[in-house]
Design an enzyme around this catalytic site. Structure first.
Site, mmCIF file in Angstrom:
data_model
loop_
_atom_site.group_PDB
_atom_site.id
_atom_site.type_symbol
_atom_site.label_atom_id
_atom_site.label_comp_id
_atom_site.label_asym_id
_atom_site.label_seq_id
_atom_site.Cartn_x
_atom_site.Cartn_y
_atom_site.Cartn_z
ATOM 1 N N LEU A 51 31.610 -16.915 15.502
ATOM 2 C CA LEU A 51 30.267 -17.304 15.062
ATOM 3 C C LEU A 51 29.616 -17.932 16.280
ATOM 4 O O LEU A 51 30.194 -18.837 16.895
ATOM 5 C CB LEU A 51 30.379 -18.303 13.899
ATOM 6 C CG LEU A 51 29.136 -18.623 13.090
ATOM 7 C CD1 LEU A 51 28.516 -17.358 12.489
ATOM 8 C CD2 LEU A 51 29.459 -19.609 11.985
ATOM 9 N N ASP A 52 28.457 -17.438 16.671
ATOM 10 C CA ASP A 52 27.790 -17.934 17.879
ATOM 11 C C ASP A 52 27.561 -19.436 17.805
ATOM 12 O O ASP A 52 27.406 -20.001 16.723
ATOM 13 C CB ASP A 52 26.436 -17.238 18.065
ATOM 14 C CG ASP A 52 26.579 -15.751 18.347
ATOM 15 O OD1 ASP A 52 27.572 -15.354 18.977
ATOM 16 O OD2 ASP A 52 25.688 -14.991 17.927
ATOM 17 N N ALA A 53 27.484 -20.067 18.964
ATOM 18 C CA ALA A 53 27.262 -21.518 19.028
ATOM 19 C C ALA A 53 25.955 -21.925 18.359
ATOM 20 O O ALA A 53 25.874 -22.996 17.758
ATOM 21 C CB ALA A 53 27.273 -21.989 20.488
#
Length: 193
Positions: A51-53
């Site tokens: 999950l992207d930052a």
């Protein structure tokens, strides 16, 4: 004769983590982003799907390699449910484009489930807050996809004219974010659905 005993079996673990904005899906920090080690002190678990930052929500971690592969491998097409705050109010035509699959620079996405959330959810505050434009309304949609191209949800909403402002993963298959506040994690050996 001295016989070596096999090491004791490690009990399988599966953790649900409510990943806040600004946290990487890895244990080592990079640049301005913090890492999982600041939130989870459980040895031997690894992320099952990223999950992207700049995205929030459900992240699964496990010490079971088979389970990790089943969750993360796109060949298994495990459904991922996202609530997406977008600029503007998508029309039925825009939602149907998402349902049919959107052509991106790396190919067409698989068909997705897409709907306006009604009523609009009352979400926890994000730090930092999203940018708000007085002249452009925004709303939340639910998008369920079964693949995981890089930044796919953001690219899909942009392709239909509704850039993503905030992205929250609510579920991966039967595992949900239910009962977890940002930064909290819980063991779950059984699906939480």
């Amino acid at each position: 004769m001295n016989r070596r005993q096999p090491p004791p079996a490690v009990a399988p673990r599966l953790l649900r983590f409510h990943k806040p904005y600004g946290v990487l899906s890895q244990f080592t920090p990079e640049g301005r982003w913090t890492a999982l080690k600041d939130w989870i002190d459980v040895p031997g678990v690894y992320v099952a799907g990223r999950l992207d930052a700049d995205s929030e929500g459900l992240l699964l971690l496990t010490n079971d390699g088979r389970l990790q592969a089943r969750i993360a491998d796109p060949r298994h097409k495990m459904a991922k449910t996202y609530w997406v705050q977008v600029e503007g109010i998508p029309t039925d035509v825009a939602l149907q484009q998402l349902r049919d699959g959107v052509v991106l620079n790396d190919g067409k996405t698989l068909p997705a489930q897409a709907r306006l959330l009604d009523p609009q959810p009352d979400m926890w505050p994000r730090n930092p807050p999203i940018r708000v434009r007085q002249s452009i309304p925004d709303c939340w949609i639910e998008l369920i996809i079964r693949e995981g191209k890089n930044r796919q949800v953001r690219r899909m909403t942009a392709a239909v004219g509704h850039p993503t402002l905030r992205l929250v993963r609510m579920a991966i298959g039967p595992y949900t974010l239910d009962g977890l506040h940002p930064g909290e994690w819980a063991d779950c050996l059984q699906p939480s659905a």
